[in-house]
Enzyme design. Structure first.
Site, PDB file in Angstrom:
ATOM      1  N   GLY A  20     -83.294-127.513  26.482  1.00 39.45           N
ATOM      2  CA  GLY A  20     -83.495-126.078  26.661  1.00 39.45           C
ATOM      3  C   GLY A  20     -82.439-125.250  25.970  1.00 39.45           C
ATOM      4  O   GLY A  20     -81.250-125.542  26.045  1.00 39.45           O
TER       5      GLY A  20
ATOM      6  N   GLY B 235     -82.034-121.827  26.480  1.00 37.25           N
ATOM      7  CA  GLY B 235     -81.798-120.556  27.158  1.00 37.25           C
ATOM      8  C   GLY B 235     -80.310-120.351  27.389  1.00 37.25           C
ATOM      9  O   GLY B 235     -79.466-120.983  26.748  1.00 37.25           O
TER      10      GLY B 235
ATOM     11  N   VAL C 212     -90.318-130.627  25.197  1.00 37.28           N
ATOM     12  CA  VAL C 212     -90.109-131.694  26.178  1.00 37.28           C
ATOM     13  C   VAL C 212     -91.400-131.909  26.959  1.00 37.28           C
ATOM     14  O   VAL C 212     -91.992-130.961  27.478  1.00 37.28           O
ATOM     15  CB  VAL C 212     -88.962-131.335  27.149  1.00 37.28           C
ATOM     16  CG1 VAL C 212     -88.767-132.449  28.178  1.00 37.28           C
ATOM     17  CG2 VAL C 212     -87.664-131.093  26.374  1.00 37.28           C
TER      18      VAL C 212
ATOM     19  N   GLU D 265     -86.925-102.904  35.836  1.00 38.34           N
ATOM     20  CA  GLU D 265     -86.481-102.654  34.463  1.00 38.34           C
ATOM     21  C   GLU D 265     -87.671-102.433  33.527  1.00 38.34           C
ATOM     22  O   GLU D 265     -87.606-101.605  32.620  1.00 38.34           O
ATOM     23  CB  GLU D 265     -85.607-103.818  33.976  1.00 38.34           C
ATOM     24  CG  GLU D 265     -84.258-103.886  34.694  1.00 38.34           C
ATOM     25  CD  GLU D 265     -83.287-104.850  34.058  1.00 38.34           C
ATOM     26  OE1 GLU D 265     -82.094-104.512  33.976  1.00 38.34           O
ATOM     27  OE2 GLU D 265     -83.709-105.942  33.653  1.00 38.34           O
TER      28      GLU D 265
ATOM     29  N   ASP E  19     -82.096-121.762  35.697  1.00 36.80           N
ATOM     30  CA  ASP E  19     -83.202-121.603  36.650  1.00 36.80           C
ATOM     31  C   ASP E  19     -83.541-122.895  37.389  1.00 36.80           C
ATOM     32  O   ASP E  19     -84.167-122.849  38.446  1.00 36.80           O
ATOM     33  CB  ASP E  19     -84.465-121.115  35.928  1.00 36.80           C
ATOM     34  CG  ASP E  19     -84.310-119.710  35.373  1.00 36.80           C
ATOM     35  OD1 ASP E  19     -83.743-118.862  36.072  1.00 36.80           O
ATOM     36  OD2 ASP E  19     -84.748-119.465  34.238  1.00 36.80           O
TER      37      ASP E  19
ATOM     38  N   ALA F 133     -78.654-114.814  34.478  1.00 38.19           N
ATOM     39  CA  ALA F 133     -78.004-115.202  33.225  1.00 38.19           C
ATOM     40  C   ALA F 133     -76.506-115.361  33.428  1.00 38.19           C
ATOM     41  O   ALA F 133     -75.882-116.286  32.898  1.00 38.19           O
ATOM     42  CB  ALA F 133     -78.280-114.134  32.153  1.00 38.19           C
TER      43      ALA F 133
ATOM     44  N   LYS G 158     -74.108-101.820  31.337  1.00 40.51           N
ATOM     45  CA  LYS G 158     -75.115-102.848  31.015  1.00 40.51           C
ATOM     46  C   LYS G 158     -74.949-103.303  29.565  1.00 40.51           C
ATOM     47  O   LYS G 158     -75.010-104.504  29.257  1.00 40.51           O
ATOM     48  CB  LYS G 158     -76.515-102.273  31.238  1.00 40.51           C
ATOM     49  CG  LYS G 158     -77.672-103.228  30.909  1.00 40.51           C
ATOM     50  CD  LYS G 158     -77.978-104.129  32.075  1.00 40.51           C
ATOM     51  CE  LYS G 158     -79.351-104.770  31.997  1.00 40.51           C
ATOM     52  NZ  LYS G 158     -79.574-105.656  30.848  1.00 40.51           N
TER      53      LYS G 158
END
Length: 399
Positions: free
Chosen positions: A10, A12, A81, A169, A296, A313, A373
């Site tokens: 992964g 991410g 995967v 958001e 996650d 994150a 932010k």
């Protein structure tokens, strides 16, 4: 003696940062590091809501992997995967099989539909570059059809399921984008509906009440409707049916109501809760000393609050640092460290120049929160690739 093989699944936040940290922690002669990702790019999940609404182009959100990792130290395999064979130390990909001595599972999430009928088949989700591109194109096309097909209200009705961070958001960005679409396609703004539906009694459940009130007032003033304490019972091709029997007809339904860990983790035979593994304190898989889990897919309990930390994150990035150091310690017979999240704050954007947040004990509103932010986002880019990455991909205009 052959070098130990470290395999990262992964690309991410948890996966790509693990690769970045390991290439710094280990010399090229110490280990063979391989990163597997289905795309040749990494993307910032926390910006996807902007891509979906059409307020930020998706090319700004993605970063080519060969611009992040040192290809002399990390092997990159672009593949998907299919299966993790934990007892054989083997991972099956679409086009090959890979063995490992150490494994990092950072495969991200799947949408959590909570058994709502028709949701998987009829709702969009904000989860990848491809998925948000479809949302943006679908919304644009629906507005383009409105005056050509008899002005049906459902074409310009957007339902967003879930009023957590992603939902809030996203509707904030829609509130910015819709006036532009109305001007482009000659549609009165008052005709357009943006409906945010939440099963819980409030939006942003668990967030500070004063900040939540600011967010609701801001978004309602810009044309967002909220339905709280209102579960969705069914989603079909015409819209959604609520638990109270009311039907909202809409051509665009976007589900942001929750995620679960990647299905591959559960299918591998690991013990999970909603697809997430309750990892040991050093981020290892219980019973498997050579497997680490990040992002996650990892379940970590906040012992003070007696509930899991949300899979953010911020936490995934911190996990990657711990995993990098722990793998090095494991290889050298050293002591592994415990992972302790350092939650520096939380900020939710509400559209251009608007946000809410809490950093330490300080509450932030409006332009100040929005600037914070951007600082947070730019800091991540700095950790990935230093000042050049911030200049290339960052949001440099804070106000």
């Amino acid at each position: 003696m052959s070098k130990p093989k470290i395999l990262i699944l992964g690309g991410g936040y948890g996966g790509i940062m693990s690769a970045v940290r390991l290439q710094k922690e280990l010399g090229s002669d110490e280990a063979e590091i391989t990163l597997v990702n289905k795309h040749n790019y990494h993307y910032q999940t926390t910006w996807l809501h902007e891509n979906a609404a059409g307020t930020l182009h998706h090319d700004k959100t993605r970063i080519m992997i060969d611009n992040i990792i040192d290809m002399n130290k990390v092997n990159f395999v672009q593949d998907t995967v299919k299966e993790i064979k934990k007892d054989e130390k083997l991972v099956i990909l679409d086009n090959q099989e890979l063995t490992y001595d150490y494994l990092i599972i950072a495969l991200g999430s799947d949408p959590e539909t909570f058994g709502i009928q028709g949701l998987k088949e009829n709702a969009f989700s904000i989860r990848s570059i491809n998925s948000v591109r479809k949302i943006r194109e679908h919304i644009d096309y629906s507005f383009a059809r409105y005056n050509n097909e008899g002005q049906p209200d459902e074409l310009i009705t957007i339902v967003v399921g879930g009023a957590g961070f992603t939902g809030i958001e996203f509707v904030g960005e829609l509130a910015d984008r819709v006036p532009e679409l109305c001007r482009e396609y000659d549609i009165p703004r008052e005709k357009v509906r943006i409906v945010n539906i939440e099963a819980a009694p409030t939006v942003l459940p668990g967030f500070d009440e004063e900040l939540v009130e600011y967010a609701i007032n801001n978004l309602e003033r810009r044309g967002v409707e909220f339905l709280v304490s209102t579960p969705i019972k069914e989603c079909n091709e015409d819209g959604v049916i609520l638990a109270n029997g009311e039907e909202i007809k809409a051509s665009t339904i976007v589900w942001t109501g929750g995620v679960r860990g990647n299905h591959l983790v559960e299918e591998a035979g690991f013990e999970t809760m909603r697809g997430r593994v309750k990892v040991d304190k050093d981020l290892r898989m219980p019973g498997f000393d050579y497997i680490f889990v990040a992002g996650d897919c990892a379940l970590i309990i906040d012992e003070e609050a007696n509930r899991p930390y949300p899979p953010t994150a911020q936490i995934a990035i911190q996990q990657a640092y711990t995993i990098g150091r722990n793998i090095k310690a494991l290889m050298n017979g050293g002591k592994l460290e415990e992972f302790k999240p350092d939650i520096k704050g939380t900020v939710a954007s509400l559209g251009k120049g608007e946000a809410i947040g809490k950093v330490g004990n300080k509450k932030l509103f409006g332009a100040t929160a929005s600037a914070m932010k951007k600082v947070i986002d730019n800091r991540y880019l700095f950790l990935l690739g230093g000042v050049p990455m911030v200049i290339k991909k960052g949001k440099l205009k804070l106000f």
